[in-house]
Design a protein around this motif. Structure first.
Motif, PDB file in Angstrom:
ATOM      1  N   ALA A 190       1.125  -1.405   0.187  1.00  0.00           N
ATOM      2  CA  ALA A 190      -0.091  -0.044  -0.268  1.00  0.00           C
ATOM      3  C   ALA A 190       0.631   1.256   0.329  1.00  0.00           C
ATOM      4  O   ALA A 190       0.326   2.047  -0.830  1.00  0.00           O
ATOM      5  CB  ALA A 190      -0.775  -0.334   1.094  1.00  0.00           C
ATOM      6  N   GLU A 191       1.540   0.766   0.532  1.00  0.00           N
ATOM      7  CA  GLU A 191       3.027   2.316   1.036  1.00  0.00           C
ATOM      8  C   GLU A 191       3.819   2.600  -0.013  1.00  0.00           C
ATOM      9  O   GLU A 191       3.984   3.684  -0.824  1.00  0.00           O
ATOM     10  CB  GLU A 191       3.994   2.204   2.539  1.00  0.00           C
ATOM     11  CG  GLU A 191       3.296   2.727   3.482  1.00  0.00           C
ATOM     12  CD  GLU A 191       3.853   2.048   4.975  1.00  0.00           C
ATOM     13  OE1 GLU A 191       5.573   1.511   4.290  1.00  0.00           O
ATOM     14  OE2 GLU A 191       3.727   2.463   5.453  1.00  0.00           O
ATOM     15  N   GLU A 192       4.242   1.663  -1.198  1.00  0.00           N
ATOM     16  CA  GLU A 192       4.826   1.361  -2.656  1.00  0.00           C
ATOM     17  C   GLU A 192       3.038   1.779  -3.815  1.00  0.00           C
ATOM     18  O   GLU A 192       3.997   2.655  -4.700  1.00  0.00           O
ATOM     19  CB  GLU A 192       5.706  -0.090  -3.020  1.00  0.00           C
ATOM     20  CG  GLU A 192       5.896   0.141  -4.168  1.00  0.00           C
ATOM     21  CD  GLU A 192       7.442   0.692  -4.098  1.00  0.00           C
ATOM     22  OE1 GLU A 192       7.705   1.669  -5.775  1.00  0.00           O
ATOM     23  OE2 GLU A 192       7.633   0.929  -2.966  1.00  0.00           O
ATOM     24  N   ALA A 196       4.296   5.628  -5.733  1.00  0.00           N
ATOM     25  CA  ALA A 196       4.019   4.957  -7.016  1.00  0.00           C
ATOM     26  C   ALA A 196       2.791   6.405  -7.813  1.00  0.00           C
ATOM     27  O   ALA A 196       3.600   7.669  -8.671  1.00  0.00           O
ATOM     28  CB  ALA A 196       3.818   4.070  -7.416  1.00  0.00           C
ATOM     29  N   GLN A 197       2.311   6.691  -7.015  1.00  0.00           N
ATOM     30  CA  GLN A 197       1.076   7.142  -6.997  1.00  0.00           C
ATOM     31  C   GLN A 197       1.350   9.365  -6.936  1.00  0.00           C
ATOM     32  O   GLN A 197       1.254  10.135  -7.886  1.00  0.00           O
ATOM     33  CB  GLN A 197      -0.017   7.207  -6.675  1.00  0.00           C
ATOM     34  CG  GLN A 197      -1.195   7.982  -6.153  1.00  0.00           C
ATOM     35  CD  GLN A 197      -2.332   8.380  -5.485  1.00  0.00           C
ATOM     36  OE1 GLN A 197      -2.640   7.064  -4.672  1.00  0.00           O
ATOM     37  NE2 GLN A 197      -3.773   8.736  -6.264  1.00  0.00           N
ATOM     38  N   GLN A 229       4.884   9.551  -6.702  1.00  0.00           N
ATOM     39  CA  GLN A 229       5.976  10.367  -8.402  1.00  0.00           C
ATOM     40  C   GLN A 229       5.064  10.679  -9.401  1.00  0.00           C
ATOM     41  O   GLN A 229       5.216  11.402 -10.367  1.00  0.00           O
ATOM     42  CB  GLN A 229       6.547   9.216  -8.794  1.00  0.00           C
ATOM     43  CG  GLN A 229       7.236   8.883  -7.225  1.00  0.00           C
ATOM     44  CD  GLN A 229       8.173   7.714  -6.774  1.00  0.00           C
ATOM     45  OE1 GLN A 229       8.084   6.578  -8.145  1.00  0.00           O
ATOM     46  NE2 GLN A 229       8.988   7.168  -6.068  1.00  0.00           N
ATOM     47  N   ALA A 230       3.776   9.860 -10.034  1.00  0.00           N
ATOM     48  CA  ALA A 230       3.129  10.230 -11.063  1.00  0.00           C
ATOM     49  C   ALA A 230       2.553  11.114 -11.081  1.00  0.00           C
ATOM     50  O   ALA A 230       2.446  11.823 -11.767  1.00  0.00           O
ATOM     51  CB  ALA A 230       1.995   8.750 -11.365  1.00  0.00           C
ATOM     52  N   GLN A 231       1.554  11.808  -9.875  1.00  0.00           N
ATOM     53  CA  GLN A 231       1.116  13.559 -10.186  1.00  0.00           C
ATOM     54  C   GLN A 231       2.324  13.980  -9.959  1.00  0.00           C
ATOM     55  O   GLN A 231       1.851  14.980 -11.294  1.00  0.00           O
ATOM     56  CB  GLN A 231       0.671  13.098  -8.779  1.00  0.00           C
ATOM     57  CG  GLN A 231      -0.292  14.588  -8.585  1.00  0.00           C
ATOM     58  CD  GLN A 231      -1.018  14.772  -7.392  1.00  0.00           C
ATOM     59  OE1 GLN A 231      -0.994  13.560  -6.635  1.00  0.00           O
ATOM     60  NE2 GLN A 231      -1.268  15.878  -6.645  1.00  0.00           N
ATOM     61  N   ALA A 232       3.673  14.319  -9.273  1.00  0.00           N
ATOM     62  CA  ALA A 232       4.428  14.615  -9.500  1.00  0.00           C
ATOM     63  C   ALA A 232       5.596  15.456 -11.197  1.00  0.00           C
ATOM     64  O   ALA A 232       5.654  16.080 -11.391  1.00  0.00           O
ATOM     65  CB  ALA A 232       5.545  14.803  -8.547  1.00  0.00           C
ATOM     66  N   ALA A 233       5.482  13.808 -11.560  1.00  0.00           N
ATOM     67  CA  ALA A 233       5.549  13.375 -12.996  1.00  0.00           C
ATOM     68  C   ALA A 233       4.683  14.736 -13.945  1.00  0.00           C
ATOM     69  O   ALA A 233       4.889  14.970 -15.280  1.00  0.00           O
ATOM     70  CB  ALA A 233       5.769  12.269 -13.736  1.00  0.00           C
ATOM     71  N   GLY A 234       3.459  14.430 -13.376  1.00  0.00           N
ATOM     72  CA  GLY A 234       2.137  14.815 -14.343  1.00  0.00           C
ATOM     73  C   GLY A 234       2.304  16.419 -14.364  1.00  0.00           C
ATOM     74  O   GLY A 234       2.308  17.098 -14.769  1.00  0.00           O
ATOM     75  N   ASP A 235       3.025  17.146 -12.935  1.00  0.00           N
ATOM     76  CA  ASP A 235       3.040  18.353 -12.553  1.00  0.00           C
ATOM     77  C   ASP A 235       4.054  18.796 -13.213  1.00  0.00           C
ATOM     78  O   ASP A 235       3.551  20.078 -13.513  1.00  0.00           O
ATOM     79  CB  ASP A 235       2.895  18.412 -10.991  1.00  0.00           C
ATOM     80  CG  ASP A 235       1.263  18.112 -10.494  1.00  0.00           C
ATOM     81  OD1 ASP A 235       0.088  17.993 -11.006  1.00  0.00           O
ATOM     82  OD2 ASP A 235       1.522  17.841  -8.910  1.00  0.00           O
TER      83      ASP A 235
END
Length: 265
Positions: free
Chosen positions: A228-230, A234-235, A237-243
């Motif tokens: 769950a923490e992983e 990942a979520q 990191q994906a959000q940061a990459a999207g931003d």
């Protein structure tokens, strides 16, 4: 009440049974079973003519209100014995004393050597305290029992049980009277417990895991938490990459607009 509940269970689920002849018609005995489901303590008594007494949390018998009274009546009706399990050591001692009393009064005492339900359908190492100590203190025979497919009737999280046929295999009695009075020897306790677990494994066909089920549950919980923490990381990191992509695209559009304005000038 036992007969009405047992009759209803047999009528609805039609459990199959092998080895009923191994249950004595009278006299004390210990039924040592694997533990796959909450319903194990109901199906086993349902197929026997004699009362089987299991240990249950005292909270089941003391809940307030109409629902609490109905719950208490139900557990008493199926042979559950209330034991105050507050405190780890106190709980174990209370269960052992209760088991000895049932056996010494000539009854059938039901116990789950694993100490808790299997988290994944496999058979786990038996705890040497309860089963072996009751057996050695009383000299009563130990009858291995295997519950089959009971975990499929009502998996965790499922409210309504699935109508299917569970199975029960009852093995031949094991005699440990040669060790009677040696319930203070931890090596004897371990040997007795392991012998019973081996017979349960043969009856059930389960894969055996040489760790305690409680440890396996902690391990599974830790693994689930780590996953769950992983997933959360990942979520993020994906959000940061999207931003970051969004900012880059905004800057690129701003640059294009600036170049157009200058060209127009």
């Amino acid at each position: 009440m036992k007969f009405s509940i047992g009759g209803s269970l047999k009528l609805a689920f039609r459990p199959w049974v092998e080895g009923l002849e191994n249950i004595p018609e009278r006299g004390p005995a210990i039924l040592a079973s694997n533990h796959l489901s909450f319903s194990d303590s109901f199906f086993l008594p349902a197929v026997l003519d004699r009362k089987v007494t299991f240990i249950a949390k005292a909270e089941y018998f003391t809940a307030p209100g109409v629902k609490g009274k109905l719950t208490a009546a139900f557990f008493k009706g199926v042979g559950q014995l209330p034991v105050d399990r507050s405190g780890a050591r106190g709980a174990g001692e209370a269960a052992i004393k209760a088991g000895i009393q049932v056996v010494e009064s000539g009854g059938l005492f039901g116990i789950y050597p694993e100490g808790t339900r299997s988290p994944d359908g496999r058979l786990y190492r038996g705890k040497p305290g309860g089963l072996a100590r009751v057996a050695l203190a009383t000299g009563a025979p130990v009858i291995p029992v295997a519950m089959i497919d009971t975990e499929k009737i009502q998996p965790p999280g499922q409210v309504m049980p699935k109508l299917m046929r569970p199975g029960i295999r009852i093995g031949k009695p094991l005699d440990f009277s040669r060790y009677q009075g040696m319930d203070g020897d931890r090596f004897i306790l371990r040997s007795v417990t392991d012998e019973v677990m081996y017979e349960i494994m043969k009856l059930s066909g389960q894969e055996y895991v040489d760790i305690y089920a409680t440890a396996a549950k902690r391990q599974l919980a830790d693994e689930a938490k780590a996953k769950a923490e992983e997933a959360k990381r990942a979520q993020k990191q994906a959000q940061a990459a999207g931003d970051e992509d969004g900012r880059a695209q905004s800057q690129e559009r701003a640059g294009d607009e600036d170049g157009t304005e200058r060209s127009g000038a």
